[in-house]
Scaffold this active site. Structure first.
Site, short mmCIF file in Angstrom:
data_model
loop_
_atom_site.label_atom_id
_atom_site.label_comp_id
_atom_site.label_asym_id
_atom_site.label_seq_id
_atom_site.Cartn_x
_atom_site.Cartn_y
_atom_site.Cartn_z
N GLU A 82 -0.59 103.30 -22.12
CA GLU A 82 -1.44 104.28 -21.46
C GLU A 82 -0.76 104.89 -20.23
O GLU A 82 -1.44 105.35 -19.31
CB GLU A 82 -2.77 103.66 -21.08
N HIS A 101 -5.55 101.23 -13.30
CA HIS A 101 -6.33 101.18 -14.54
C HIS A 101 -6.65 99.72 -14.83
O HIS A 101 -5.75 98.88 -14.90
CB HIS A 101 -5.58 101.79 -15.71
N HIS A 103 -9.89 96.80 -16.56
CA HIS A 103 -10.94 96.60 -17.55
C HIS A 103 -12.01 95.62 -17.02
O HIS A 103 -12.20 94.55 -17.58
CB HIS A 103 -10.37 96.02 -18.84
#
Length: 245
Positions: A82, A101, A103
Site C-alpha cells: 500500500e 496507516h 488497523h
C-alpha cells in the site's frame, strides 16, 4: 546510512503503534517525507517480525514510485503493497510530512457499527476533541490500496482533513511530523473505544457543546507533541528521540 536519526524516529513510531494496539502483527506502516521526491517508509525485510520489532534497518529510502532512492536501499527489502496510500497523500498535500496507516480494531468496529467519531470528549483529550470537531471522513471502500487509482480515491475522501477512516480496513492519519501523525491515530483510537463502550453500556453519544469546545485551550506543540511523544517513547523503554521530525 543517511538519515539515521529519522530512521530511528520512524522505527520507534512503528513500535508505538504496535504497543498501543493500533497495528497488531505485521500490518501497518509509517512514512516520512524527506524532500519533494523521496520518503522514508517502513518496508518488509528479510526477517520480518512485525511492527513491534521494527528496527531502523527496516526504514528504507524510496522515491514516490517505490524505487530505491539510493544504492542498496531495497536490496533485501520490499516496499509496502500500500505504498501508493502514502505517496498519493504526499503528492496531493504539501502540508503533510508524515503518513500513518494502521488497523485499529476499535476504529474499524465503531465505523461498521455506524458510530461516527464525534467530539464527545473535551479536556480528556483536547487534540482528539479538536480533530473530531472538524469531522473525520470515511472512505467507504474496504480495499487494499495497492495502486495510484485506489489511493487517489482515498485521498479524495481525506480532502484537507488530518485523517480518514477506511471502512472495514483501518485509518490513515497525517501530520507535519511523525509524532503528530501517530498521536492523531492514537486519539482516533481512543474516541472509537469510548464510543463503543458508551454504546455497549446503552448510552447515547452526545457531542460536547460548542461553548465547551471554545473553552478548550491550545496548550501548544511542546505539550501536545513533544511531551506526549516522550511519554510514548518511555512506554517502549526508550529515552532517545527527544527531537521531532
Amino acid at each position: 546510512m543517511r538519515y539515521a536519526r529519522e530512521r530511528q524516529l520512524v522505527s520507534d513510531a512503528c513500535r508505538v503503534l504496535a504497543a498501543r494496539g493500533l497495528a497488531d502483527g505485521i500490518l501497518g506502516h509509517i512514512s516520512l517525507r524527506m524532500d519533494d521526491t523521496t520518503l522514508l517508509v517502513r518496508c518488509r525485510g528479510p526477517r520480518e517480525r512485525g511492527l513491534h520489532r521494527t528496527t531502523p534497518a527496516d526504514i528504507r529510502l524510496v522515491d514516490l514510485d517505490g524505487r530505491a532512492a539510493a544504492p542498496g536501499e531495497l536490496d533485501d527489502w520490499s516496499v509496502p503493497n500500500e505504498l501508493p496510500l502514502h505517496t498519493e497523500v504526499l503528492r496531493a498535500r504539501p502540508d503533510v510530512r508524515a503518513v500513518v496507516h494502521a488497523h485499529p480494531p476499535a476504529v474499524v468496529a465503531a465505523d461498521l457499527a455506524g458510530l461516527a467519531l464525534r467530539p464527545i470528549v473535551g479536556a480528556f483529550d483536547i487534540p482528539g476533541a479538536r480533530l473530531a470537531a472538524g469531522g473525520v471522513p470515511v472512505h467507504p471502500r474496504g480495499v487494499l490500496i495497492r495502486d495510484r487509482r485506489l489511493a487517489r480515491e482515498m485521498v479524495g475522501a481525506l480532502g484537507e482533513r488530518p485523517a480518514v477512516l477506511l471502512r472495514g480496513h483501518g485509518l490513515t492519519s497525517t501530520g507535519g511530523s511523525v509524532p503528530e501523525a501517530v498521536l492523531r491515530a492514537v486519539s482516533l483510537d481512543t474516541l472509537a473505544r469510548l464510543s463503543l463502550d458508551i454504546a455497549q453500556a446503552g448510552g447515547t453519544l452526545r457531542e460536547l457543546p460548542e461553548e465547551d469546545l471554545a473553552e478548550l485551550p491550545d496548550l501548544g506543540g511542546a505539550f501536545h507533541h513533544d511531551t506526549a511523544w516522550r511519554h510514548e517513547l518511555s512506554r517502549l523503554g526508550r529515552t532517545a528521540g527527544e527531537g521531532a521530525c
